[in-house]
Design a protein around this motif. Structure first.
Motif, PDB file in Angstrom:
ATOM      1  N   HIS A 153      -5.066   9.229 -10.802  1.00 18.38           N
ATOM      2  CA  HIS A 153      -4.106   9.450  -9.715  1.00 18.38           C
ATOM      3  C   HIS A 153      -4.302   8.313  -8.719  1.00 18.38           C
ATOM      4  CE1 HIS A 153      -3.387  13.663 -11.168  1.00 18.38           C
ATOM      5  NE2 HIS A 153      -4.502  13.336 -11.806  1.00 18.38           N
ATOM      6  N   TYR A 154      -3.341   7.428  -8.671  1.00 19.56           N
ATOM      7  CA  TYR A 154      -3.504   6.171  -7.945  1.00 19.56           C
ATOM      8  C   TYR A 154      -3.116   6.311  -6.476  1.00 19.56           C
ATOM      9  CZ  TYR A 154      -3.404   1.141  -7.186  1.00 19.56           C
ATOM     10  OH  TYR A 154      -3.655  -0.122  -6.726  1.00 19.56           O
ATOM     11  N   VAL A 155      -3.855   5.656  -5.602  1.00 21.04           N
ATOM     12  CA  VAL A 155      -3.493   5.632  -4.186  1.00 21.04           C
ATOM     13  C   VAL A 155      -2.869   4.290  -3.824  1.00 21.04           C
ATOM     14  CG1 VAL A 155      -4.280   5.941  -1.813  1.00 21.04           C
ATOM     15  CG2 VAL A 155      -5.365   7.226  -3.653  1.00 21.04           C
ATOM     16  N   GLY A 159      -6.231  -0.588  -5.652  1.00 21.87           N
ATOM     17  CA  GLY A 159      -7.304  -0.382  -6.621  1.00 21.87           C
ATOM     18  C   GLY A 159      -8.010   0.955  -6.500  1.00 21.87           C
ATOM     19  N   GLN A 160      -7.542   1.844  -5.630  1.00 21.01           N
ATOM     20  CA  GLN A 160      -8.186   3.148  -5.415  1.00 21.01           C
ATOM     21  C   GLN A 160      -7.542   4.228  -6.277  1.00 21.01           C
ATOM     22  OE1 GLN A 160     -10.845   4.214  -3.116  1.00 21.01           O
ATOM     23  NE2 GLN A 160     -10.636   5.975  -4.465  1.00 21.01           N
ATOM     24  N   PHE A 161      -8.326   4.785  -7.173  1.00 23.39           N
ATOM     25  CA  PHE A 161      -7.896   5.898  -8.011  1.00 23.39           C
ATOM     26  C   PHE A 161      -8.709   7.145  -7.706  1.00 23.39           C
ATOM     27  CE2 PHE A 161      -6.765   2.435 -10.938  1.00 23.39           C
ATOM     28  CZ  PHE A 161      -5.590   2.881 -11.509  1.00 23.39           C
ATOM     29  N   PHE A 162      -8.147   8.295  -8.055  1.00 31.10           N
ATOM     30  CA  PHE A 162      -8.935   9.511  -8.167  1.00 31.10           C
ATOM     31  C   PHE A 162      -8.681  10.098  -9.552  1.00 31.10           C
ATOM     32  CE2 PHE A 162      -8.452   8.998  -3.621  1.00 31.10           C
ATOM     33  CZ  PHE A 162      -9.745   9.219  -3.167  1.00 31.10           C
ATOM     34  N   ALA A 163      -9.734  10.618 -10.159  1.00 31.41           N
ATOM     35  CA  ALA A 163      -9.577  11.381 -11.395  1.00 31.41           C
ATOM     36  C   ALA A 163      -9.218  12.818 -11.021  1.00 31.41           C
ATOM     37  CB  ALA A 163     -10.873  11.358 -12.188  1.00 31.41           C
ATOM     38  N   GLN A 203       1.455  10.187  -3.639  1.00 30.99           N
ATOM     39  CA  GLN A 203       1.308   9.384  -4.851  1.00 30.99           C
ATOM     40  C   GLN A 203       0.240   9.914  -5.794  1.00 30.99           C
ATOM     41  OE1 GLN A 203       2.348   5.108  -5.135  1.00 30.99           O
ATOM     42  NE2 GLN A 203       0.151   4.853  -5.073  1.00 30.99           N
ATOM     43  N   ILE A 204      -0.708  10.672  -5.275  1.00 30.79           N
ATOM     44  CA  ILE A 204      -1.724  11.260  -6.158  1.00 30.79           C
ATOM     45  C   ILE A 204      -1.190  12.509  -6.864  1.00 30.79           C
ATOM     46  CG2 ILE A 204      -3.732  10.326  -4.959  1.00 30.79           C
ATOM     47  CD1 ILE A 204      -3.968  13.067  -3.540  1.00 30.79           C
ATOM     48  N   ASP A 233     -13.082  12.850  -8.570  1.00 35.19           N
ATOM     49  CA  ASP A 233     -13.856  11.681  -8.161  1.00 35.19           C
ATOM     50  C   ASP A 233     -12.980  10.460  -7.906  1.00 35.19           C
ATOM     51  OD1 ASP A 233     -16.152  13.142  -8.489  1.00 35.19           O
ATOM     52  OD2 ASP A 233     -16.514  12.434 -10.530  1.00 35.19           O
ATOM     53  N   GLY A 234     -13.425   9.627  -6.964  1.00 34.16           N
ATOM     54  CA  GLY A 234     -12.732   8.387  -6.662  1.00 34.16           C
ATOM     55  C   GLY A 234     -13.311   7.216  -7.437  1.00 34.16           C
ATOM     56  N   PHE A 235     -12.447   6.252  -7.736  1.00 31.34           N
ATOM     57  CA  PHE A 235     -12.847   5.018  -8.406  1.00 31.34           C
ATOM     58  C   PHE A 235     -12.167   3.869  -7.678  1.00 31.34           C
ATOM     59  CE2 PHE A 235     -13.067   8.350 -11.537  1.00 31.34           C
ATOM     60  CZ  PHE A 235     -14.195   8.062 -12.292  1.00 31.34           C
ATOM     61  N   LYS A 236     -12.951   2.888  -7.266  1.00 31.05           N
ATOM     62  CA  LYS A 236     -12.369   1.782  -6.499  1.00 31.05           C
ATOM     63  C   LYS A 236     -12.547   0.486  -7.259  1.00 31.05           C
ATOM     64  CE  LYS A 236     -10.847   0.052  -2.417  1.00 31.05           C
ATOM     65  NZ  LYS A 236     -10.127  -1.083  -3.035  1.00 31.05           N
ATOM     66  N   PHE A 237     -11.439  -0.216  -7.457  1.00 31.63           N
ATOM     67  CA  PHE A 237     -11.492  -1.535  -8.081  1.00 31.63           C
ATOM     68  C   PHE A 237     -11.237  -2.580  -6.995  1.00 31.63           C
ATOM     69  CE2 PHE A 237     -10.578   1.478 -11.328  1.00 31.63           C
ATOM     70  CZ  PHE A 237     -11.204   1.009 -12.456  1.00 31.63           C
ATOM     71  N   HIS A 246      -9.327  -4.943  -7.208  1.00 28.01           N
ATOM     72  CA  HIS A 246      -7.984  -5.501  -7.382  1.00 28.01           C
ATOM     73  C   HIS A 246      -7.063  -4.356  -7.752  1.00 28.01           C
ATOM     74  CE1 HIS A 246      -8.074  -5.316 -11.906  1.00 28.01           C
ATOM     75  NE2 HIS A 246      -9.339  -5.115 -11.594  1.00 28.01           N
ATOM     76  N   GLY A 247      -5.790  -4.584  -7.638  1.00 32.51           N
ATOM     77  CA  GLY A 247      -4.828  -3.539  -7.977  1.00 32.51           C
ATOM     78  C   GLY A 247      -3.437  -4.112  -7.904  1.00 32.51           C
TER      79      GLY A 247
END
Lengths: 190, 190
Positions: free
Chosen positions: A167-169, A172-176, B16-17, B179-183, B185-186
């Motif tokens: 689930h994209y914010v 580059g920030q996602f949440f599962a 968006q999430i 959980d959050g995941f940060k890259f 880049h995006g």
């Protein structure tokens, strides 16, 4: 794992949790895959997708009338970013490195590693498409990875963590998707 | 906690999430709140909402031209089920027990305990509304609980667990965001 068909009446559940998606399309052998965060349910068995005019995939959809909505997974986060960052307009070999497969009867590539894939047929609404870049489509076929979605239900608790939806914010920030909560009642009866 | 305004250009990130939402509306003092899982982003600053003809709230929206999209939280799961299970058509006191508040300038009740609230103004598209029950609207104002969304970003990792967003499947089955995941880049630059 096996990839198994999803009853079309239950396919909305694949999108109802609100995942970021990938969309693929093909026209006369020319295929593309894009990332799309603005894709949701437009009604029973229907999808509404925002497809910007800059998108190469949109052009293929306008020509072919079909697209595949992917429900990507944690293990595909880099792929989601990759297909969102690059355009086939300037990178003709964009999708050559992706693990693609085809389902019988549909000439549209699907990316391996997703939780689910939904074939959608555009319900033409020229004004909405032109004015708002908003495409409505009917779900015509769907499949899921049976480790994570089976018998019409998401089974995240028992599935490998890397199969959770993303689930994209922004930036580059996602949440599962997270913990499940089950009530013995709900607005729906099933 | 404080309820703080959200920059309208960043308000899309609230949806968006892909959370399940609640929608409220009011017309001449008559208000209602419904659950709505088929609400998503229709473009920059735009919402697309599926509003079934059986919905009392839809009637209020058709008269007033406005609605508020709520982003409900884990602590509100029973409320989401409650407003989805009951119709004001047959239960006139449906929303009397809800903790409601109003923001200045908008005569639409908002339910306390949500993560965010987005005031939306209908962009009339009679054919889509009639044929597909699909309403497009422009986001005109938004607020968030600053414990969980601030400076344009979701902060689930530091927020209380009961403020996580909820994502409905069917039959009483929800998932919270995880959980959050940060890259670094995006596809987006921010």
């Amino acid at each position: 794992m096996t990839i198994q068909p999803v009853q079309i009446e239950k396919a909305y559940r694949l999108l109802q949790i609100g995942p970021t998606t990938m969309i693929s399309a093909q026209h006369k052998g020319d295929a593309d895959v894009m990332a799309a965060a603005w894709v949701g349910i437009g009604g029973p068995n229907k999808v509404v997708a925002y497809l910007g005019t800059q998108s190469y995939t949109r052009q293929l959809i306008e020509k072919s009338g079909y697209f595949v909505v992917h429900v990507p997974t944690v293990q595909q986060m880099e792929t989601v970013l990759y297909v969102g960052e690059h355009s086939k307009s300037t990178m003709p070999d964009k999708i050559d490195s992706l693990p693609l497969f085809y389902q019988e009867d549909y000439d549209i590539p699907m990316v391996e590693g997703s939780a689910a894939w939904i074939v959608c047929k555009v319900l033409p609404n020229p004004e909405q498409e032109k004015e708002h870049d908003s495409f409505m489509a009917e779900m015509v076929a769907a499949w899921s990875d049976d480790r994570v979605f089976r018998n019409g239900h998401w089974e995240f608790d028992s599935a490998p963590a890397e199969l959770r939806t993303v689930h994209y914010v922004a930036g580059g920030q996602f949440f599962a998707i997270g913990d499940g909560f089950k009530f013995d009642h709900g607005p729906g009866q099933d």
